[in-house]
Design a protein around this motif. Sequence first.
Motif, short mmCIF file in Angstrom:
data_model
loop_
_atom_site.label_atom_id
_atom_site.label_comp_id
_atom_site.label_asym_id
_atom_site.label_seq_id
_atom_site.Cartn_x
_atom_site.Cartn_y
_atom_site.Cartn_z
N CYS A 147 54.07 42.56 52.76
CA CYS A 147 54.88 42.24 51.57
C CYS A 147 55.93 41.18 51.90
O CYS A 147 56.15 40.25 51.11
CB CYS A 147 55.57 43.49 51.04
SG CYS A 147 54.47 44.69 50.26
N LEU A 203 57.65 43.05 44.91
CA LEU A 203 56.21 42.85 45.03
C LEU A 203 55.51 44.19 45.30
O LEU A 203 54.48 44.50 44.70
CB LEU A 203 55.93 41.87 46.17
CG LEU A 203 54.57 41.18 46.21
CD1 LEU A 203 54.39 40.25 45.01
CD2 LEU A 203 54.43 40.37 47.51
N GLY A 209 52.34 43.95 43.23
CA GLY A 209 52.14 42.51 43.26
C GLY A 209 51.12 42.02 44.26
O GLY A 209 50.51 40.97 44.07
#
Length: 329
Positions: A190, A204, A209
């Motif tokens: 991430c 995220l 994400g």
Amino acid sequence: MTEAILPWQVSQWQQLVGADSEGRLGHALLLSGPGGIGKLRFARALMAWLVCEQPQNQGACGKCRSCHYGLDNPDLHIIEPPEGKKQIAVDQVRELVALSTQTAHRSGGRKVVLVHPADAMNANTANALLKTLEEPSGDTVLILVSNEPARLLPTIRSRCQQLPFPTPNASLALDWLKMSVGDAALAETCLREAGGRPLAAQVLFENDGLAARERCDSLLQAWAAGEQSLSQVIDGLKEVELDFYLEWFAHRIHALLVAVMAEQSDDVNAAWQRWLDRPPAAILSFQKQLLDLRAQVQRGVALNRQLTIESLLLSWAMVCSSANAGLGV
């Protein structure tokens, strides 16, 4: 309203505490750096500290009357784009001009105004802000938070005490992120996908994400391999927000360009390895187009989502059309 600063913000905090104790704290502060690293959180902690009745070196006391008020403290004011908007209105800043002439509610205290994001001002709004900066009130501290300080008027920047916030140390950022992500390997992924920005990496993770980015990668690969048409790719992206798509594309292009210029591929996503032989000048030209579009979206320009994505994909096809790569359009 007693948020703690983040581990990578200690030096900036100590700098401001020292300046205040020596009477050198400016009436206007500009906190600048990439988005997603915690500048707004720092600004809120600073606001609480500046109006605290018993401020500590580490932050606001959290016990006094001013601290108990939180953001409802009448000496704290936040100027940000209205809900659903991306621009700060000139009337909002004119209210600040009037506010700066008033006396703080707490005797001997200060008024603190946060402008966030400061680069969400057009020329008229910025010029209105200049009036306050040119004729500051002694008990008013103005905090501007900006991801792109270059978009601010030079006259605004020159009247602010500038406090830059670079991308955090990777080790500090990863240690912090692991506390919310849990899995070390996932946290590292991430953080890498967010360009080293820990709060952006946290978002995220929380918004799934990574899966959305992988979808963008796979659709582009399917198009490159001639497995899907342009219309099929655009249809496959229908659940992806335009600002997310532009951020994903910008991150991938930046990594590709750095790798091409440095002649190494360690930080390039596997799906993008096929384009390491692209001419740097062509990638740079495409990057400019991409960043211009992203800046328009950030300013609140209403771009046609489908046409914008289609235009970018066709432009990328031009970059990839020479040598050994191509895209089936």
